[in-house]
Write a protein that holds these residues in place. Structure first.
Motif, PDB file in Angstrom:
ATOM      1  N   LYS A 199       0.849  -1.216   0.000  1.00  0.00           N
ATOM      2  CA  LYS A 199       0.000   0.000   0.000  1.00  0.00           C
ATOM      3  C   LYS A 199       0.875   1.253   0.000  1.00  0.00           C
ATOM      4  CE  LYS A 199      -3.639  -2.146   2.735  1.00  0.00           C
ATOM      5  NZ  LYS A 199      -4.296  -2.158   4.027  1.00  0.00           N
ATOM      6  N   VAL A 200       1.972   1.200   0.777  1.00  0.00           N
ATOM      7  CA  VAL A 200       2.852   2.361   0.868  1.00  0.00           C
ATOM      8  C   VAL A 200       3.491   2.645  -0.494  1.00  0.00           C
ATOM      9  CG1 VAL A 200       5.036   3.164   1.889  1.00  0.00           C
ATOM     10  CG2 VAL A 200       3.275   2.140   3.339  1.00  0.00           C
ATOM     11  N   MET A 201       3.895   1.597  -1.179  1.00  0.00           N
ATOM     12  CA  MET A 201       4.522   1.780  -2.486  1.00  0.00           C
ATOM     13  C   MET A 201       3.513   2.377  -3.479  1.00  0.00           C
ATOM     14  SD  MET A 201       6.857  -0.986  -4.397  1.00  0.00           S
ATOM     15  CE  MET A 201       8.006  -0.549  -5.676  1.00  0.00           C
ATOM     16  N   ALA A 202       2.259   1.907  -3.397  1.00  0.00           N
ATOM     17  CA  ALA A 202       1.231   2.444  -4.300  1.00  0.00           C
ATOM     18  C   ALA A 202       0.975   3.919  -3.986  1.00  0.00           C
ATOM     19  CB  ALA A 202      -0.054   1.625  -4.157  1.00  0.00           C
ATOM     20  N   ALA A 203       0.939   4.257  -2.689  1.00  0.00           N
ATOM     21  CA  ALA A 203       0.700   5.660  -2.314  1.00  0.00           C
ATOM     22  C   ALA A 203       1.862   6.539  -2.779  1.00  0.00           C
ATOM     23  CB  ALA A 203       0.527   5.768  -0.793  1.00  0.00           C
ATOM     24  N   ALA A 204       3.081   6.042  -2.625  1.00  0.00           N
ATOM     25  CA  ALA A 204       4.265   6.828  -3.002  1.00  0.00           C
ATOM     26  C   ALA A 204       4.332   7.018  -4.516  1.00  0.00           C
ATOM     27  CB  ALA A 204       5.523   6.140  -2.494  1.00  0.00           C
ATOM     28  N   ALA A 205       3.765   6.061  -5.250  1.00  0.00           N
ATOM     29  CA  ALA A 205       3.832   6.136  -6.716  1.00  0.00           C
ATOM     30  C   ALA A 205       3.125   7.386  -7.235  1.00  0.00           C
ATOM     31  CB  ALA A 205       3.210   4.878  -7.327  1.00  0.00           C
ATOM     32  N   GLU A 206       2.130   7.849  -6.511  1.00  0.00           N
ATOM     33  CA  GLU A 206       1.370   9.040  -6.906  1.00  0.00           C
ATOM     34  C   GLU A 206       2.311  10.224  -7.187  1.00  0.00           C
ATOM     35  OE1 GLU A 206      -1.985  11.381  -7.549  1.00  0.00           O
ATOM     36  OE2 GLU A 206      -1.839   9.199  -7.379  1.00  0.00           O
ATOM     37  N   HIS A 207       3.334  10.381  -6.324  1.00  0.00           N
ATOM     38  CA  HIS A 207       4.285  11.495  -6.512  1.00  0.00           C
ATOM     39  C   HIS A 207       5.618  11.000  -7.065  1.00  0.00           C
ATOM     40  CE1 HIS A 207       1.589  14.072  -4.254  1.00  0.00           C
ATOM     41  NE2 HIS A 207       1.534  13.146  -3.316  1.00  0.00           N
ATOM     42  N   LEU A 208       5.673   9.776  -7.486  1.00  0.00           N
ATOM     43  CA  LEU A 208       6.947   9.135  -7.893  1.00  0.00           C
ATOM     44  C   LEU A 208       7.984   9.278  -6.789  1.00  0.00           C
ATOM     45  CD1 LEU A 208       7.191  10.074 -11.671  1.00  0.00           C
ATOM     46  CD2 LEU A 208       6.513   7.908 -10.658  1.00  0.00           C
ATOM     47  N   THR A 209       7.534   9.176  -5.540  1.00  0.00           N
ATOM     48  CA  THR A 209       8.464   9.218  -4.403  1.00  0.00           C
ATOM     49  C   THR A 209       9.210   7.886  -4.335  1.00  0.00           C
ATOM     50  OG1 THR A 209       7.058  10.714  -3.145  1.00  0.00           O
ATOM     51  CG2 THR A 209       8.592   9.373  -1.874  1.00  0.00           C
ATOM     52  N   PRO A 210      10.541   7.919  -4.387  1.00  0.00           N
ATOM     53  CA  PRO A 210      11.271   6.655  -4.274  1.00  0.00           C
ATOM     54  C   PRO A 210      11.110   6.058  -2.879  1.00  0.00           C
ATOM     55  CG  PRO A 210      12.747   8.496  -4.823  1.00  0.00           C
ATOM     56  CD  PRO A 210      11.424   9.086  -4.480  1.00  0.00           C
ATOM     57  N   VAL A 211      11.058   4.745  -2.798  1.00  0.00           N
ATOM     58  CA  VAL A 211      10.836   4.099  -1.501  1.00  0.00           C
ATOM     59  C   VAL A 211      11.954   3.115  -1.159  1.00  0.00           C
ATOM     60  CG1 VAL A 211       8.315   4.256  -1.415  1.00  0.00           C
ATOM     61  CG2 VAL A 211       9.367   2.353  -2.625  1.00  0.00           C
ATOM     62  N   THR A 212      12.240   3.034   0.125  1.00  0.00           N
ATOM     63  CA  THR A 212      12.990   1.901   0.661  1.00  0.00           C
ATOM     64  C   THR A 212      11.981   1.129   1.489  1.00  0.00           C
ATOM     65  OG1 THR A 212      15.029   3.181   0.756  1.00  0.00           O
ATOM     66  CG2 THR A 212      14.941   1.198   2.113  1.00  0.00           C
ATOM     67  N   LEU A 213      11.792  -0.138   1.166  1.00  0.00           N
ATOM     68  CA  LEU A 213      10.815  -0.940   1.896  1.00  0.00           C
ATOM     69  C   LEU A 213      11.560  -2.009   2.682  1.00  0.00           C
ATOM     70  CD1 LEU A 213       8.163  -1.459  -0.953  1.00  0.00           C
ATOM     71  CD2 LEU A 213       8.126   0.249   0.877  1.00  0.00           C
ATOM     72  N   GLU A 214      11.478  -1.910   4.002  1.00  0.00           N
ATOM     73  CA  GLU A 214      12.109  -2.897   4.881  1.00  0.00           C
ATOM     74  C   GLU A 214      10.977  -3.787   5.388  1.00  0.00           C
ATOM     75  OE1 GLU A 214      15.385  -3.210   5.647  1.00  0.00           O
ATOM     76  OE2 GLU A 214      16.083  -1.501   4.496  1.00  0.00           O
ATOM     77  N   LEU A 215      10.792  -4.925   4.744  1.00  0.00           N
ATOM     78  CA  LEU A 215       9.599  -5.742   5.011  1.00  0.00           C
ATOM     79  C   LEU A 215       9.956  -7.014   5.779  1.00  0.00           C
ATOM     80  CD1 LEU A 215       8.055  -5.232   1.467  1.00  0.00           C
ATOM     81  CD2 LEU A 215       7.789  -3.798   3.493  1.00  0.00           C
ATOM     82  N   GLY A 216       9.054  -7.977   5.747  1.00  0.00           N
ATOM     83  CA  GLY A 216       9.272  -9.194   6.538  1.00  0.00           C
ATOM     84  C   GLY A 216       9.315 -10.429   5.672  1.00  0.00           C
ATOM     85  N   GLY A 217       8.883 -11.533   6.215  1.00  0.00           N
ATOM     86  CA  GLY A 217       8.893 -12.782   5.466  1.00  0.00           C
ATOM     87  C   GLY A 217       9.219 -13.935   6.386  1.00  0.00           C
TER      88      GLY A 217
END
Ligand code: NAD
Length: 469
Positions: A199-217
């Motif tokens: 969701k965060v990546m989709a929201a950031a895409a609106e402004h083409l804000t680059p993201v670092t995603l530190e996720l789990g697994g």
């Protein structure tokens, strides 16, 4: 002001400061990092108290190691290397473009957003923020709504030591976090679950804000049959029960050769009894963060049992544990199947499925048949086999012959791969994440530019012929 109004006003003021004053010079970065270092050292016990208040109970030593030491170490490392990291890097220029010169200049990206999870609520909020400050950025931090005491402490710390136009902490619920992720940041670092990361990546895409995603697994552990079982068990128990398994890189599932399962179960029970002879009143044993997560873990244990698994609780003193205090013993799950939730989702608590494999190759196939994890652990003294296992698998990071410790290496990038994350930080990698690597070519006073400028002529043909070869 409502939380949302506070968020927008904080963003606007930090953005305006960036527009007017730009990034932070070296001396300011060093001074702010030093202030943070001094504040954290002076308030280490308060940090432990507030994190514990959020958890119900969090081991003081775990907080001192994972929230205080980890950040102090990171700041000391950044202060020791920042001048060198910031140096412009001259780059070679091809003969065709000589005598021009080229260099890479490290520039702060701008206003950075940091969204933090609850599991290491101090460290995972302040450490990326400090990396961004080291790179000369201005920062907004959104702590998790599940850790309000630590969030309030972070807010106070930042108010006391950072100018408001450089760092702001905004607190609030998921609505605030969602609005936060929609702001036009110059970079957004999110630490949290893979589903919210999407969701965060989709929201950031609106402004083409680059993201670092530190996720789990689901980070697997593979143990070679030649490796001493007791030793592997001790290190797995360490990594699994630190913070009661509520660690993004905690061992999630253990793969051992079929014939060694019983020995491994015994060795794990013995290792738990040595490290945590009791649970209920043991200050070293951390609680589950809240009732919802405690119920979730209980229901996953029940689900595994109902679907035919053998579940062994490692409760050395056979204590009756009060659910209200949310101390959950390590539960080993044998005979797990794909239908059980513990075999599907990231466990994030003290449950450890043990999966028998016939051979090392089968273990590797098992790992490769699942989404790329954040961490992987392999126990084997044979270097060649270790290299082989690393070459044939993928994960964000790896620790060999232990667990968790790649996280603490400041010269290593920390991050995931694919569904476990995008990008990395820690040490120089954090500096790089929050910097723009700006390529600068400088033309020389005397140069061959005319030779490649219209009107093109037979001489241009000759030049192009030399260029192309
Ligand atoms: P989470 O994804 O539920 O929440 C993380 C943060 O996101 C919180 O601050 C929350 O307020 C915010 N948030 C929630 N919904 C949002 C939305 N729609 N838009 C924007 N922000 C939103 O994660 P959690 O439960 O706090 O943390 C556990 C997860 O984090 C686990 O999956 C764990 O593996 C992962 N994790 C990863 C790392 C790492 O470094 N890779 C470290 C710690 C935890």
């Amino acid at each position: 002001m409502s939380d949302l109004e506070t968020l927008h006003s904080a963003f606007d003021s930090v953005r305006a400061a960036w527009d007017q004053q730009g990034g932070l010079p070296y001396t300011v970065r060093m001074e702010l990092l030093k202030k943070a270092l001094d504040w954290i050292r002076a308030h280490r016990e308060e940090i432990a108290t507030q994190v514990s208040a959020d958890y119900g109970h969090r081991s003081r030593h775990e907080t001192l190691m994972a929230e205080v030491f980890a950040v102090v170490d990171e700041i000391k490392h950044a202060r020791a290397h920042l001048a060198e990291w910031m140096e412009e890097e001259p780059r070679p220029v091809a003969l065709t473009f000589k005598p021009g010169t080229a260099k890479v200049v490290w520039q702060p990206l701008g206003v950075v957003g940091v969204i933090a999870p609850w599991n290491y609520p101090f460290q995972l909020a302040i450490s990326p923020a400090l990396a961004a400050i080291g790179a000369g950025c201005r920062v907004l931090i959104k702590p998790s709504e599940l850790t309000p005491a630590t969030g309030a402490l972070l807010e106070r710390m930042c108010r006391e030591i950072f100018p408001p136009e450089v760092v702001r902490v905004v607190t609030g619920d998921v609505e605030v976090a969602t609005a936060f992720s929609r702001l036009p940041f110059d970079h957004l670092l999110f630490t949290g679950s893979t589903s919210v990361g999407r969701k965060v990546m989709a929201a950031a895409a609106e402004h083409l804000t680059p993201v670092t995603l530190e996720l789990g697994g689901k980070s697997p552990v593979l143990v070679h049959p030649d490796f001493p079982t007791d030793r592997a068990a001790e290190r797995i128990v360490y990594g699994k029960l630190f913070n009661a398994g509520q660690t993004c890189i905690a061992p999630d599932t253990l793969l051992v050769e079929q014939g060694q399962v019983d020995a491994m179960v015994g060795a794990i029970q013995a290792a738990v009894a040595r490290s945590y002879p009791t649970i209920a009143e043991n200050p070293d044993y951390t609680s589950i963060i809240n009732d919802r997560h405690y119920a979730r873990l209980q229901s996953w244990i029940d689900d595994a049992r109902a679907k035919g698994a053998t579940v062994i609780a490692c409760n050395p003193a056979n204590e009756t544990l009060d659910p209200a205090r949310r101390k959950l013993p390590l539960h080993l799950v044998l005979g797990g199947t794909a239908e059980m939730t513990v075999m599907q989702d990231e466990i994030f608590g003290p449950i450890l499925p043990i999966v028998p494999v016939a051979t090392l190759d089968e273990g590797i196939r098992w790992i490769n048949g699942r989404p790329r994890p954040l961490a992987m652990y392999y126990f084997d003294w044979d270097r060649k086999r270790c290299d082989d296992v690393i070459a044939r698998t993928q994960s964000g990071g790896v620790t060999l012959n232990d667990t968790l410790l790649h996280f603490a290496q400041l010269e290593l990038p920390f991050g995931g791969v694919g569904p476990s994350g995008t990008g990395a930080y820690h040490g120089w990698y954090g500096f790089r994440t929050f910097s723009h690597e700006r390529g600068v070519f400088q033309q020389a006073r005397l140069n061959g530019g005319k030779l490649i400028t219209a009107p093109y002529s037979p001489l241009t043909d000759k030049v192009v012929k030399v260029m192309v070869g």
